[in-house]
Design a protein around this motif. Structure first.
Motif, PDB file in Angstrom:
ATOM      1  N   LEU A  65      -5.379   0.675  -6.358  1.00 40.15           N
ATOM      2  CA  LEU A  65      -4.961   0.486  -5.029  1.00 40.15           C
ATOM      3  C   LEU A  65      -5.615  -0.450  -4.378  1.00 40.15           C
ATOM      4  O   LEU A  65      -4.660  -1.621  -4.135  1.00 40.15           O
ATOM      5  N   THR A 123       0.868  -1.344  -0.261  1.00 36.80           N
ATOM      6  CA  THR A 123      -0.076   0.158   0.002  1.00 36.80           C
ATOM      7  C   THR A 123       0.991   1.142   0.006  1.00 36.80           C
ATOM      8  O   THR A 123       0.528   2.068  -0.770  1.00 36.80           O
ATOM      9  N   VAL A 138      -4.253  -4.478  -3.613  1.00 36.64           N
ATOM     10  CA  VAL A 138      -4.325  -5.189  -2.357  1.00 36.64           C
ATOM     11  C   VAL A 138      -4.908  -6.485  -2.552  1.00 36.64           C
ATOM     12  O   VAL A 138      -4.464  -7.643  -1.861  1.00 36.64           O
TER      13      VAL A 138
END
Length: 335
Positions: free
Chosen positions: A216, A173, A220
């Motif tokens: 993002l 992240t 993940v």
């Protein structure tokens, strides 16, 4: 906290992690350099010439369409009538929008129009890296016996596995945010020197920001799935095999669905869900159907896949796979 620090050191001391991250940086550098070298800033005279060229092609197409309509009307009641529709008004008529002057200009990087694709490219690149590193990180621990040794002094299984997963996702992240900032800065610079930053309103930046957040989330998900699949199989190859198997399976399902006459076989393809997630929607068409209209001709039935639907599907799949990995860690024999 000592476990977190230990897992962080273990993650970044692995040669595989270094190689993959270096590869990501090199690919990013190649894309930035290629974009810079293949674009240039256009002058006002070039824009004027491109507009004139587009208008010229439009006028030619318009004259051709008018001539075709005259021939269609003249062919009524003759053998030539079979070459034209029953209603000559159904013939194609060009519109100015079909002759965009930008098509006749030299390559130039317009930030507003093109940076969204660059965000998606970076998200896919980082998601792939997260999948590989996450799978290798835990897979090598199982394969080498390091997981069993670790559990001797830290016997809380779920805490150990959860910490490892948290370290991978947390660092990716942060890495994604850092690389995303450099990525944005690089393309803003390219647009300033070799293109255009015009029409960059606050709404456009907000849209890019939301696209980046979806990217993002994709990173993940990639890291979590790679980690969980490798942990389930206790080997890195489990995650890679599952990825290959999924590709073969989804293509087979799509082919079978098409042969069975099912609507929207493309909706079974995982990349289409990823496309809908990053670009907010994806229109699937059923080419076996036909909705005829006088103004548009034959149009197929459509199904609109939205980013909300794609997001729910990704979330459910990720939760199920991670939960299965946690359940296996808790219930299965470690030896």
């Amino acid at each position: 906290m000592s476990l977190v620090r230990a897992e962080t050191r273990r993650l970044f001391k692995r040669r595989f992690t270094t190689v993959i991250l270096l590869g990501v940086v090199l690919i990013m550098a190649a894309v930035v350099a290629g974009t810079f070298l293949s674009n240039r800033k256009v002058t006002d005279s070039e824009i004027t010439a491109a507009k004139a060229e587009a208008t010229g092609y439009y006028q030619e197409a318009l004259k051709t369409a008018e001539a075709d309509k005259v021939k269609c009307l003249a062919a009524a009641g003759t053998p030539e009538a079979s070459n034209y529709p029953a209603d000559c008004d159904e013939l194609w008529v060009p519109t100015p929008e079909e002759y965009d002057y930008k098509w006749y200009m030299p390559e130039t990087f317009e930030l507003r129009d093109e940076y969204g694709n660059m965000i998606t490219l970076l998200a896919v690149l980082l998601a792939s890296a997260a999948f590989l590193i996450g799978a290798s990180f835990v897979g090598s621990e199982w394969n080498s016996g390091g997981m069993m040794n670790l559990l001797l002094w830290r016997p809380k299984r779920l805490q150990v596995l959860g910490t490892k997963l948290g370290v991978v996702l947390g660092w990716f992240t942060g890495l994604s945010l850092l690389l995303g900032a450099f990525w944005t800065g690089a393309f803003v610079l390219i647009a300033s020197l070799r293109g255009s930053t015009e029409r960059m309103t606050s709404g456009v930046w907000q849209s890019f920001g939301l696209t980046g957040l979806r990217g993002l989330a994709l990173v993940v998900v990639g890291g979590a799935l790679g980690f969980a699949l490798a942990s389930l199989g206790r080997h890195t190859g489990m995650a890679l095999g599952a990825l290959v198997g999924l590709g073969a399976l989804q293509i087979g399902v799509a082919i079978m669905a098409s042969m069975a006459g099912a609507k929207y076989p493309d909706a079974w393809l995982v990349p289409m869900w990823g496309f809908a997630w990053m670009y907010k929607e994806y229109l699937v068409e059923d080419y076996n159907s036909c909705n005829f209209s006088s103004d548009g001709g034959c149009k197929p039935d459509t199904f609109l896949m939205t980013w909300q639907t794609a997001g729910i599907g990704m979330a459910v799949a990720t939760v199920l796979v991670v939960a299965a990995a946690m359940w296996a860690m808790r219930r299965r024999d470690i030896s």
